[in-house]
Design an enzyme around this catalytic site. Structure first.
Site, PDB file in Angstrom:
ATOM      1  N   HIS A 148       0.809  -1.216   0.000  1.00  0.00           N
ATOM      2  CA  HIS A 148       0.000   0.000   0.000  1.00  0.00           C
ATOM      3  C   HIS A 148       0.846   1.272   0.000  1.00  0.00           C
ATOM      4  CE1 HIS A 148      -3.018  -2.876   0.406  1.00  0.00           C
ATOM      5  NE2 HIS A 148      -3.893  -2.224   1.143  1.00  0.00           N
ATOM      6  N   ASP A 174      -8.861  -0.972  -0.162  1.00  0.00           N
ATOM      7  CA  ASP A 174      -8.320   0.046   0.745  1.00  0.00           C
ATOM      8  C   ASP A 174      -8.263   1.432   0.110  1.00  0.00           C
ATOM      9  OD1 ASP A 174      -7.862  -1.910   2.853  1.00  0.00           O
ATOM     10  OD2 ASP A 174      -6.254  -2.648   1.573  1.00  0.00           O
TER      11      ASP A 174
END
Ligand code: MG
Length: 218
Positions: A148, A174
């Site tokens: 991420h 996400d």
């Protein structure tokens, strides 16, 4: 949700029990996206970047049930930055005592075997950008849920989105519009997908965004 086979219901119940970071409502939305991709492209290839212990692999594997589609589940299985010692999403029992490095591969294998999905969920072990460089199979669905951080998220976006077929789906996990809720890179690549003119929004469930590729070139 349209009718599910008993086998799919069993897999969705099992998916809830697998270790991972995906809430069930988002897992079900991912499953639905997978089913749609399998309906549009029978016998096609789905690919997820970021496999961890196999939770999303079971949701997507369940979507392939009854079709001839295959899920490729890609991960180096050493964890992302946020999974390392001292970080929020670290889990001590995923550390290999031989070298003190994270190793989620045995857990992923266990999940896929217990789900009975070894013929439709195929593991790819390696670094995403290296595999992407050699990849040629068009994808009916791409799910990005790997590292991420800025660098891995953009590498996944650049390396993999060109492989999504027109009419195929791109799911990103996400994605948080509000910086207070989560890191920027997944949101930034989601925005880049929309701004590219190649993808349009299809649906949203929690932090899961699903887009469709509508154009071959921008
Ligand atoms: Mg995730």
């Amino acid at each position: 949700m349209s009718t599910l086979s008993p086998r799919q219901q069993e897999l969705l119940s099992f998916a809830k029990t697998v270790r991972g970071f995906m809430p069930d409502d988002e897992g079900l939305a991912l499953f639905e996206a997978g089913r749609e991709a399998c309906r549009r492209f029978p016998g096609g290839a789905l690919l997820e970047v970021g496999a961890w212990c196999g939770k999303s692999g079971v949701y997507l594997g369940a979507s392939c049930e009854g079709s001839q589609s295959i899920l490729f589940s890609l991960d180096h299985h050493r964890g992302s930055e946020e999974n390392q010692v001292g970080w929020e999403h670290h889990d001590d029992d995923l550390v290999d005592p031989v070298d003190n490095r994270l190793n989620t591969l045995p857990h992923w294998q266990r999940s896929v075997a217990d789900a009975g999905l070894e013929e439709s969920v195929v593991g790819l072990v390696g670094h995403s950008h290296i595999v992407a460089r050699h990849w040629t199979t068009p994808l009916s669905l791409l799910f990005i849920d790997g590292g991420h951080g800025e660098e891995p998220a953009w590498a996944d976006f650049r390396g993999w989105t060109p492989h999504v077929k027109v009419g195929g789906l791109l799911a990103i996990h996400d994605v948080f519009e509000n910086p207070a809720d989560g890191g920027r890179p997944p949101f930034d690549i989601y925005c880049a997908a929309v701004e590219s003119g190649l993808f349009v929004d299809v649906s949203q469930q929690g932090s899961l965004r699903v887009l469709e590729r509508t154009s071959p070139t921008n």
